[in-house]
Design a protein around this motif. Sequence first.
Motif, PDB file in Angstrom:
ATOM      1  N   GLY A   1       0.804  -1.203   0.000  1.00 47.61           N
ATOM      2  CA  GLY A   1       0.000   0.000   0.000  1.00 47.61           C
ATOM      3  C   GLY A   1       0.846   1.265   0.000  1.00 47.61           C
ATOM      4  O   GLY A   1       0.345   2.327   0.270  1.00 47.61           O
ATOM      5  N   GLY A   2       2.105   1.166  -0.275  1.00 47.74           N
ATOM      6  CA  GLY A   2       2.991   2.322  -0.244  1.00 47.74           C
ATOM      7  C   GLY A   2       4.081   2.101   0.780  1.00 47.74           C
ATOM      8  O   GLY A   2       4.639   1.019   0.867  1.00 47.74           O
ATOM      9  N   GLN A   3       4.360   3.112   1.548  1.00 50.33           N
ATOM     10  CA  GLN A   3       5.407   3.010   2.558  1.00 50.33           C
ATOM     11  C   GLN A   3       4.799   3.031   3.943  1.00 50.33           C
ATOM     12  O   GLN A   3       3.726   3.582   4.148  1.00 50.33           O
ATOM     13  CB  GLN A   3       6.386   4.175   2.409  1.00 50.33           C
ATOM     14  N   THR A   4       5.524   2.447   4.879  1.00 52.42           N
ATOM     15  CA  THR A   4       5.137   2.481   6.275  1.00 52.42           C
ATOM     16  C   THR A   4       6.237   3.183   7.043  1.00 52.42           C
ATOM     17  O   THR A   4       7.419   2.896   6.850  1.00 52.42           O
ATOM     18  CB  THR A   4       4.944   1.048   6.831  1.00 52.42           C
TER      19      THR A   4
ATOM     20  N   ASN B   1       2.546  12.752   5.676  1.00 47.31           N
ATOM     21  CA  ASN B   1       1.332  12.856   4.872  1.00 47.31           C
ATOM     22  C   ASN B   1       0.999  11.488   4.292  1.00 47.31           C
ATOM     23  O   ASN B   1       1.875  10.803   3.764  1.00 47.31           O
ATOM     24  CB  ASN B   1       1.517  13.860   3.741  1.00 47.31           C
ATOM     25  N   ASP B   2      -0.264  11.096   4.398  1.00 43.82           N
ATOM     26  CA  ASP B   2      -0.675   9.834   3.808  1.00 43.82           C
ATOM     27  C   ASP B   2      -0.823  10.016   2.297  1.00 43.82           C
ATOM     28  O   ASP B   2      -0.585  11.105   1.761  1.00 43.82           O
ATOM     29  CB  ASP B   2      -1.958   9.304   4.473  1.00 43.82           C
ATOM     30  N   LYS B   3      -1.242   8.963   1.604  1.00 38.32           N
ATOM     31  CA  LYS B   3      -1.322   9.042   0.140  1.00 38.32           C
ATOM     32  C   LYS B   3      -2.377  10.029  -0.340  1.00 38.32           C
ATOM     33  O   LYS B   3      -2.349  10.459  -1.482  1.00 38.32           O
ATOM     34  CB  LYS B   3      -1.537   7.659  -0.467  1.00 38.32           C
ATOM     35  N   GLU B   4      -3.294  10.428   0.534  1.00 45.68           N
ATOM     36  CA  GLU B   4      -4.308  11.433   0.189  1.00 45.68           C
ATOM     37  C   GLU B   4      -3.819  12.855   0.490  1.00 45.68           C
ATOM     38  O   GLU B   4      -4.528  13.814   0.248  1.00 45.68           O
ATOM     39  CB  GLU B   4      -5.609  11.160   0.964  1.00 45.68           C
TER      40      GLU B   4
ATOM     41  N   SER C   1       0.851   3.880   7.471  1.00 46.07           N
ATOM     42  CA  SER C   1       1.128   3.502   6.089  1.00 46.07           C
ATOM     43  C   SER C   1       0.407   4.476   5.176  1.00 46.07           C
ATOM     44  O   SER C   1      -0.174   5.462   5.637  1.00 46.07           O
ATOM     45  CB  SER C   1       0.682   2.062   5.839  1.00 46.07           C
ATOM     46  N   GLY C   2       0.424   4.193   3.903  1.00 40.30           N
ATOM     47  CA  GLY C   2      -0.199   5.079   2.923  1.00 40.30           C
ATOM     48  C   GLY C   2      -1.666   5.337   3.171  1.00 40.30           C
ATOM     49  O   GLY C   2      -2.207   6.368   2.783  1.00 40.30           O
ATOM     50  N   SER C   3      -2.342   4.420   3.856  1.00 38.62           N
ATOM     51  CA  SER C   3      -3.775   4.589   4.111  1.00 38.62           C
ATOM     52  C   SER C   3      -4.046   5.647   5.169  1.00 38.62           C
ATOM     53  O   SER C   3      -5.184   6.106   5.304  1.00 38.62           O
ATOM     54  CB  SER C   3      -4.380   3.255   4.569  1.00 38.62           C
TER      55      SER C   3
END
Length: 191
Positions: free
Chosen positions: A18-21, A38-41, A55-57
């Motif tokens: 899901g991206g990076q943690t 900052n998250d992916k949003e 994580s990215g979420s």
Amino acid sequence: MKRLAFIFICCLMLAGCGGQTVVLLPDLDGHVGELTVNDKEGEAVTLTEANQSVSGSGKVTTLSDEQVQATFGEALAAQPQPTARFLLYFASDSNKLKPESKSEIPAIIQAWKDRASTDVSVIGHTDALGEKQYNYDLSVRRAQKVRDLLVKAGMPEDIIELTSHGEENPLIPTPDGKSEPRNRRVEVLVR
């Protein structure tokens, strides 16, 4: 130390589906800072407790000590030992070490040997009693005294960085002209 913690945190980013943690770990001295990512949003998420991760979420979770060891054990084991810090105190208006401080010299030498250190700082200080220039000169003499004792005990002089602050950077802030025994000190840092 905070810069080291920040670099360490940045190095602990894990690649995941899901991206990076990112995981917030305590500094080497056990202090837990604060980290905002900052998250992916693009939403800011702040971590404030040891072993918190995001994580990215954007969902914040807390890893157990076992999970931290399983994931980062090798990296944590490779860290250098924390800086050994020593405070040595002096009699008023002199470069004469207090007896309890002089007895710390063997512990400083042992910390140097344990770390195989080539980076030792000796930092002289005074209280705010007296003129600034006089206090600066006195702090230099105090630092030189400690350096000489360390060299006499076997530490190579070329690994010792000697600095002095005079009455600047007091341990206990006081008004000008105020005597404070805890400010009459030399700090020794063994890295």
